[in-house]
Scaffold this motif. Structure first.
Motif, PDB file in Angstrom:
ATOM      1  N   ALA A  81       0.923  -0.982  -0.041  1.00 23.43           N
ATOM      2  CA  ALA A  81       0.004  -0.043  -0.045  1.00 23.43           C
ATOM      3  C   ALA A  81       0.821   1.057   0.145  1.00 23.43           C
ATOM      4  O   ALA A  81       1.979   1.235   0.391  1.00 23.43           O
ATOM      5  N   VAL A  82       0.575   2.182  -0.551  1.00 21.94           N
ATOM      6  CA  VAL A  82       1.080   3.470  -0.612  1.00 21.94           C
ATOM      7  C   VAL A  82      -0.043   4.751  -0.264  1.00 21.94           C
ATOM      8  O   VAL A  82      -1.310   4.337  -0.709  1.00 21.94           O
ATOM      9  N   CYS A  83       0.128   5.562   0.156  1.00 22.32           N
ATOM     10  CA  CYS A  83      -0.754   6.767   0.469  1.00 22.32           C
ATOM     11  C   CYS A  83      -0.007   8.036   0.703  1.00 22.32           C
ATOM     12  O   CYS A  83       1.136   8.273   1.190  1.00 22.32           O
ATOM     13  N   GLN A  84      -0.739   9.049   0.190  1.00 18.53           N
ATOM     14  CA  GLN A  84      -0.019  10.686   0.179  1.00 18.53           C
ATOM     15  C   GLN A  84      -0.854  11.116   1.410  1.00 18.53           C
ATOM     16  O   GLN A  84      -2.124  11.353   1.277  1.00 18.53           O
ATOM     17  N   LEU A  85      -0.320  11.581   2.206  1.00 21.35           N
ATOM     18  CA  LEU A  85      -0.601  12.476   3.236  1.00 21.35           C
ATOM     19  C   LEU A  85      -0.122  14.092   3.357  1.00 21.35           C
ATOM     20  O   LEU A  85       0.967  14.176   2.498  1.00 21.35           O
ATOM     21  N   PRO A  86      -0.626  15.200   3.966  1.00 19.88           N
ATOM     22  CA  PRO A  86      -0.140  16.342   3.950  1.00 19.88           C
ATOM     23  C   PRO A  86       1.482  16.532   4.241  1.00 19.88           C
ATOM     24  O   PRO A  86       2.014  15.919   5.252  1.00 19.88           O
ATOM     25  N   LEU A 121       3.879  14.328   3.458  1.00 19.18           N
ATOM     26  CA  LEU A 121       4.237  12.828   3.797  1.00 19.18           C
ATOM     27  C   LEU A 121       3.685  11.914   2.805  1.00 19.18           C
ATOM     28  O   LEU A 121       2.404  11.745   2.908  1.00 19.18           O
ATOM     29  N   ASN A 122       4.412  11.351   2.300  1.00 19.11           N
ATOM     30  CA  ASN A 122       4.006   9.966   1.608  1.00 19.11           C
ATOM     31  C   ASN A 122       4.376   8.812   2.386  1.00 19.11           C
ATOM     32  O   ASN A 122       5.373   8.683   2.924  1.00 19.11           O
ATOM     33  N   VAL A 123       3.329   7.744   2.650  1.00 19.90           N
ATOM     34  CA  VAL A 123       3.767   6.718   3.362  1.00 19.90           C
ATOM     35  C   VAL A 123       3.788   5.264   2.602  1.00 19.90           C
ATOM     36  O   VAL A 123       2.720   5.354   1.426  1.00 19.90           O
ATOM     37  N   GLY A 124       4.249   4.476   2.776  1.00 18.30           N
ATOM     38  CA  GLY A 124       4.296   2.935   1.976  1.00 18.30           C
ATOM     39  C   GLY A 124       4.678   1.914   2.691  1.00 18.30           C
ATOM     40  O   GLY A 124       5.398   1.984   3.415  1.00 18.30           O
ATOM     41  N   ARG A 125       4.161   0.856   2.363  1.00 16.72           N
ATOM     42  CA  ARG A 125       4.530  -0.511   3.060  1.00 16.72           C
ATOM     43  C   ARG A 125       4.258  -1.807   2.170  1.00 16.72           C
ATOM     44  O   ARG A 125       3.341  -1.758   1.466  1.00 16.72           O
ATOM     45  N   THR A 126       4.981  -2.830   2.417  1.00 19.18           N
ATOM     46  CA  THR A 126       4.792  -4.042   1.925  1.00 19.18           C
ATOM     47  C   THR A 126       5.284  -5.144   2.616  1.00 19.18           C
ATOM     48  O   THR A 126       6.277  -5.043   3.478  1.00 19.18           O
ATOM     49  N   GLY A 127       4.739  -6.323   2.644  1.00 21.60           N
ATOM     50  CA  GLY A 127       5.411  -7.650   3.237  1.00 21.60           C
ATOM     51  C   GLY A 127       5.036  -7.499   4.798  1.00 21.60           C
ATOM     52  O   GLY A 127       3.908  -7.048   4.926  1.00 21.60           O
ATOM     53  N   LEU A 128       5.795  -8.375   5.553  1.00 21.22           N
ATOM     54  CA  LEU A 128       5.401  -8.552   6.952  1.00 21.22           C
ATOM     55  C   LEU A 128       5.902  -7.390   7.893  1.00 21.22           C
ATOM     56  O   LEU A 128       6.946  -6.890   7.542  1.00 21.22           O
ATOM     57  N   THR A 129       5.085  -7.018   8.901  1.00 18.06           N
ATOM     58  CA  THR A 129       5.641  -5.934   9.708  1.00 18.06           C
ATOM     59  C   THR A 129       6.664  -6.974  10.912  1.00 18.06           C
ATOM     60  O   THR A 129       6.814  -8.237  10.632  1.00 18.06           O
ATOM     61  N   GLU A 130       7.496  -6.314  11.599  1.00 15.91           N
ATOM     62  CA  GLU A 130       8.234  -7.042  12.530  1.00 15.91           C
ATOM     63  C   GLU A 130       7.311  -7.958  13.507  1.00 15.91           C
ATOM     64  O   GLU A 130       7.641  -9.056  13.536  1.00 15.91           O
ATOM     65  N   ASP A 131       6.112  -7.455  13.874  1.00 13.22           N
ATOM     66  CA  ASP A 131       5.435  -8.448  14.693  1.00 13.22           C
ATOM     67  C   ASP A 131       4.820  -9.364  14.102  1.00 13.22           C
ATOM     68  O   ASP A 131       4.715 -10.569  14.527  1.00 13.22           O
ATOM     69  N   GLN A 132       4.391  -9.455  12.851  1.00 17.66           N
ATOM     70  CA  GLN A 132       3.734 -10.118  12.036  1.00 17.66           C
ATOM     71  C   GLN A 132       4.955 -11.470  11.745  1.00 17.66           C
ATOM     72  O   GLN A 132       4.597 -12.461  11.818  1.00 17.66           O
ATOM     73  N   ALA A 133       6.033 -11.155  11.448  1.00 26.74           N
ATOM     74  CA  ALA A 133       7.058 -11.943  10.955  1.00 26.74           C
ATOM     75  C   ALA A 133       7.541 -12.592  12.225  1.00 26.74           C
ATOM     76  O   ALA A 133       7.650 -13.998  12.229  1.00 26.74           O
ATOM     77  N   ARG A 134       7.345 -12.197  13.452  1.00 28.96           N
ATOM     78  CA  ARG A 134       7.736 -13.250  14.605  1.00 28.96           C
ATOM     79  C   ARG A 134       6.587 -13.940  14.905  1.00 28.96           C
ATOM     80  O   ARG A 134       6.986 -15.122  15.223  1.00 28.96           O
TER      81      ARG A 134
END
Length: 544
Positions: A328-333, A335-348
């Motif tokens: 996912a990717v998102c435009q905010l004021p 600031l742009n943010v994006g992510r993919t894959g597992l988070t640290e918590d999900q990976a654990r």
């Protein structure tokens, strides 16, 4: 072959168009409940904010245009109400006349999408309460905002659409408050990264209140005036409810098609447990590309992949769905943010031993106009060094960082596999050492023991307790902290023993790393660097 497609927008129209390209003798018919079969749902917040001026720009294809382009037939205003698997028919009703028609099929593609969750609370029927799913929703909200009669808004839901709506309301002079039951904004980010995003939103004039449950809406003269929560009330002139979506599959409850929380379970070919019935888009459950487990991916990008894949499989080819990554990717004021894959918590939770690093790196040559920084959290498995996920924020093109990681994840690449990759470079676009490559190098240094750190999360959890903090920024930036200038570190530090626990903090982490390198050369054995420095971790309350 008679192929019936229930629903349009992304998945349904993609499947129908591809089916006709595969075989012009196919008889493909789309039954669509709404009047618009193909529209840019992800563009709706930007229509509200006048980034997109003309409503027609949101409509990708009209029914007539789609028929002319593809050869598939379209019936709008037609809602499927029953599927008879034995007879291989679908019963649908014309919403204008109430007339029922039975449609036969050889293959059925269910692409009925999802609808906004309507909270079971008082006041949702009040005026100036909006959802955000169709072009008409966006048009109605924009008309109210443009009237100049509203000054305050409450957006319920801090997901991608909710935050994009808040951004566009703010751009039109409406003060938004964002409320969410979850502990943090945006699913798919680790807590410390979400906290960073929340701070940036607040700085931009969009306060977010998390961990709060909306209990009701109060109105005056038939219009909403207050949002009630389990903590306090919020006055407002309008409300946007963006608290999630629910698959449109209730009409299938008596069919025996296997479902999970309303989503149709599918195999790697997109088939349900009935080999002649496929499901695609927001109403279908797919699988995660890293874990192989069932995953819901209600994204337009996923819908298009599924629609094309299913069409090819119906046409006699064999194309397996490779899995989603929650990209996912998102435009905010600002600031742009994006992510993919597992988070640290999900990976654990999935049995990996995750190791991560947070870097702050230039997004292009620092001397170029508009240059800024990326904040990147890269996650890998400690033993195998397999890349597991990434989170990124910054003013620049965060999607390029995300997309590199998507490629790595789909290829099950390790850090070593990506080392030395020849990424594109020119000053307007990137840095000579690509931001992703820079972060990869830092993580490999960390794994080798050359770079010894505390992550921002570890610092917040108190794991640096007992360490003596030293500010090693270019200039002193942490009030009350002792300051050391890197270039003056030419020998042991006066007042610090070689075995003292020392925490080195600078603005981004780079000068702290260089200082650590020097101190190790002078015999210091217990230094740590705070990843991301004080630009990621707030030291405004530091007391020494």
């Amino acid at each position: 072959m008679k192929i019936l497609v229930l629903g349009g927008v992304a998945a349904g129209t993609k499947a129908a168009a591809k089916l006709m390209r595969e075989d012009r003798s196919n008889e493909v018919l789309i039954l669509n409940k709404g009047s618009d079969i193909s529209y840019a749902g992800c563009g709706l917040p930007y229509y509200v904010g006048h980034v997109i001026e003309d409503r027609a720009q949101l409509i990708v294809n009209t029914p007539a245009k789609f028929e002319a382009l593809t050869g598939a037939k379209v019936c709008t205003g037609t809602e499927a109400t029953h599927v008879d698997r034995e007879q291989k028919t679908v019963t649908a009703v014309d919403l204008a006349t109430g007339t029922q028609t039975v449609y036969p099929y050889d293959k059925l593609v269910i692409a009925t999408g999802a609808s906004p969750v309507k909270p079971p609370i008082a006041g949702v029927e009040l005026g100036n309460v909006f959802f955000m799913r169709t072009p008409q929703d966006a048009e109605d909200l924009r008309a109210l905002v443009d009237s100049g009669s509203v000054k305050k808004a409450v957006v319920v839901g801090a997901g991608y659409i909710g935050l994009e709506i808040a951004e566009n309301l703010a751009a039109r002079g409406v003060k938004p408050f964002v409320l969410d039951m979850a502990p943090h904004v945006l699913p798919g980010f680790d807590p410390e990264f979400a906290t960073y995003i929340e701070g940036k939103l607040s700085e931009a004039g969009i306060p977010v209140v998390t961990g709060v449950k909306v209990t009701g809406l109060e109105g005056e003269d038939g219009k909403v005036k207050k949002v009630l929560t389990d903590k306090k009330g919020y006055k407002c002139d309008l409300v946007v409810l963006s608290a999630g979506i629910r698959p449109n599959t209730a009409f299938l409850n008596d069919t025996g098609l296997e479902m999970f929380k309303g989503t149709l379970l599918t195999d790697e070919l997109g088939r349900t447990n009935d080999p002649d019935i496929y499901a695609v888009g927001d109403c279908a459950m797919v699988r995660n590309a890293v874990t192989g487990k069932a995953a819901w991916s209600p994204m337009g990008s996923t819908a298009n992949i599924e629609g094309r894949m299913v069409a090819e499989n119906i046409a006699g080819k064999t194309r397996n769905y490779r899995g989603s990554l929650g990209t996912a990717v998102c435009q905010l004021p600002g600031l742009n943010v994006g992510r993919t894959g597992l988070t640290e918590d999900q990976a654990r939770a999935e049995g990996f031993d995750p190791v991560s690093v947070v870097t702050i790196v230039d997004d292009k040559a620092h001397y170029m106009p508009g240059a800024g920084s990326f904040v990147i959290k890269l996650i890998a498995d400690r033993k195998t060094e397999r890349v597991l996920g990434i989170q990124v924020a910054g003013k620049g093109a965060v999607d390029k960082i995300v997309d590199i990681t998507v490629t790595a994840l789909m290829c099950k690449a390790t850090l070593a596999d990506l080392d030395g990759a020849d990424y594109a470079y020119a000053p307007p676009f990137s840095t000579a050492i690509h931001p992703f490559a820079h972060t990869l190098n830092v993580l490999r240094n960390k794994l080798s023991g050359e770079f010894e750190t505390f992550t921002p999360r570890e610092y917040a959890e108190g794991k640096a307790e007992g360490y003596k903090l030293i500010d090693v920024s270019l200039q002193p930036t942490i009030p009350g902290a002792p300051y050391v200038d890197l270039v003056k570190v030419t020998g042991p530090l006066e007042g610090y023993g070689k075995d003292d626990k020392i925490l080195l903090v600078c603005n981004k982490g780079k000068r702290a790393y260089l200082t650590q390198n020097r101190l190790k050369a002078f015999g210091y054995t217990n230094t740590r660097v705070l990843e991301g420095g004080n630009l990621f971790t707030d030291f405004s309350d530091y007391e020494g």
